[in-house]
Design an enzyme around this catalytic site. Structure first.
Site, PDB file in Angstrom:
ATOM      1  N   GLU A 226       4.460   1.497 -11.501  1.00 17.78           N
ATOM      2  CA  GLU A 226       5.870   1.445 -11.082  1.00 17.78           C
ATOM      3  C   GLU A 226       6.688   2.559 -11.752  1.00 17.78           C
ATOM      4  OE1 GLU A 226       6.449  -0.433  -8.729  1.00 17.78           O
ATOM      5  OE2 GLU A 226       5.210  -2.223  -8.878  1.00 17.78           O
TER       6      GLU A 226
ATOM      7  N   THR B  30      -2.607  -4.232  -6.150  1.00 17.85           N
ATOM      8  CA  THR B  30      -2.699  -5.626  -6.584  1.00 17.85           C
ATOM      9  C   THR B  30      -2.908  -6.547  -5.391  1.00 17.85           C
ATOM     10  OG1 THR B  30      -1.321  -5.250  -8.536  1.00 17.85           O
ATOM     11  CG2 THR B  30      -1.466  -7.511  -7.733  1.00 17.85           C
TER      12      THR B  30
ATOM     13  N   GLY C 160       0.800  -1.210   0.000  1.00 21.10           N
ATOM     14  CA  GLY C 160       0.000   0.000   0.000  1.00 21.10           C
ATOM     15  C   GLY C 160       0.834   1.261   0.000  1.00 21.10           C
TER      16      GLY C 160
END
Length: 386
Positions: free
Chosen positions: A365, A165, A131
């Site tokens: 990312e 995810t 998170g």
């Protein structure tokens, strides 16, 4: 493996064996099911994660005493290549578990925390999530609003995380929050803690074979001992992202192999005006472009693995590889979609699935533009955002 310059030969013998083993597993167990999982948006994540654990795909670089395999980073990269050759969502599930959950516990956690959490995560018996990203600041984690207030022997967490995810199915979350002094720290948060919820994100047209959700923290009280004691500042979660980006740099080239192979097969079999369309100059130009991009991207990933295993890799090198390899894979998937014509929009062929997945991989990312700025600052010493 599509390998025009014999990069596989540059891997160590044990690394080649690992890659071949994972490739066989992917072809036999995952490839026959992935289109249905993606179409339905119903991915049996818990069962698959246990399979991943049994195959050594979860945190393989972690020491054996904590459930890992003590594998090289080059072997890890080759594993991610093969998983993403099947689907980016599968690689995401594995790399989040290894690089974003197990890695911070291993790097910043206490010995007690490592022994408690890492073996179960490595086996896939436990599922973790990471998170960091918040609804209002995906590319600006330093502006996070999530807070961890010290209250006696506890921390009380409040805040929201987005695009996480595995959060709806996770057993544990590594959550990043600012403490009372405004310092970003990492916290291990069991997902059954009162005040923790993880609503699932629906209606995705990308990474459908992946479970994505939010993290909502409402007066979520955890023991103070759940603080990752060695975490200190933004550099801690960013080091996790560096590890994850390494796997993406390998994985994206696996996706490029998948769409390239499909394109070669399709254009060789498809006949127009009495000839396979592979005989057309424009088709060959596209195929050669994809093959060249695959070769250079694979060489880049291999060299990145060498540097990381030698302890010489830096964050700018990871940005070079993530930025280049994901973008050429996405461009290749778009070319593949063109060459498949109308059939390219169906999931009977893998190209539209990979193309849509890679739209997300190009974003998460660190976006392509953010990595451009990272490299630009590395080259010039000038912060273009300032």
């Amino acid at each position: 493996m599509f390998d025009e310059f014999k990069v596989n030969d540059l891997l160590q013998p044990d690394e080649r064996l690992v890659r071949e083993s994972i490739r066989s597993y992917c072809d036999e167990e995952l490839m026959p099911q992935i289109a249905d999982w993606w179409d339905s948006g119903d991915f049996p994540v818990k069962d698959v994660m246990k399979q991943f654990g049994s195959m050594g795909l979860l945190g393989p670089t972690i020491a054996e005493e904590y459930g890992g395999a003590g594998a090289s980073y080059s072997a890890y990269g080759a594993m991610m290549y093969e998983l993403e050759r099947v689907d980016s969502g599968l690689r995401s599930a594995a790399s989040v578990q290894g690089s974003l959950v197990m890695f911070p516990i291993h790097e910043f956690g206490s010995e007690e925390q490592k022994k408690k959490w890492l073996p179960g995560l490595a086996a896939g018996e436990l599922i973790g999530c990471f998170g960091l990203t918040e609804p209002d600041g995906g590319s600006d984690p330093g502006a996070m609003r999530t807070r961890a207030r010290k209250d006696g022997d506890s921390y009380v967490l409040n805040g929201n995380k987005m695009w996480i995810t595995n959060s709806p199915v996770a057993d544990v979350a590594v959550v990043w929050a600012k403490d009372d002094d405004g310092v970003i720290r990492g916290f291990i948060v069991p997902t059954d803690t009162p005040g923790f919820s993880a609503p699932k994100i629906h209606r995705k047209m990308s990474l459908r074979a992946s479970v994505t959700g939010e993290i909502v923290l409402e007066d979520c009280r955890i023991p103070a001992q759940n603080l990752l004691p060695k975490s200190n500042g933004l550099k801690s979660p960013l080091s996790c992202l560096t590890s994850a980006r390494f796997g993406i740099a390998w994985g994206a080239i696996g996706a490029l192999e998948a769409v390239l192979r499909s394109s070669i097969d399709y254009t060789t079999d498809r006949t127009t005006f009495g000839k396979p369309i592979a005989a057309r100059q424009l088709i060959q130009d596209k195929l050669v472009r994809m093959a060249t991009d695959h070769t250079t991207g694979l060489l880049l990933a291999w060299r990145l693995g060498q540097l990381k295993d030698a302890g010489k890799m830096n964050f700018a090198q990871v940005s070079y590889a993530k930025r280049n390899n994901v973008r050429v894979a996405l461009s290749g998937a778009r070319l593949a979609r063109e060459m498949h014509g109308g059939n390219g929009i169906t999931t009977e062929y893998p190209v539209i699935r990979h193309m849509l997945n890679l739209e997300t991989v190009d974003t998460y990312e660190g976006t392509h533009d953010i990595h451009t700025l990272i490299i630009g600052r590395h080259l010039t010493g000038q912060g273009a955002l300032e």
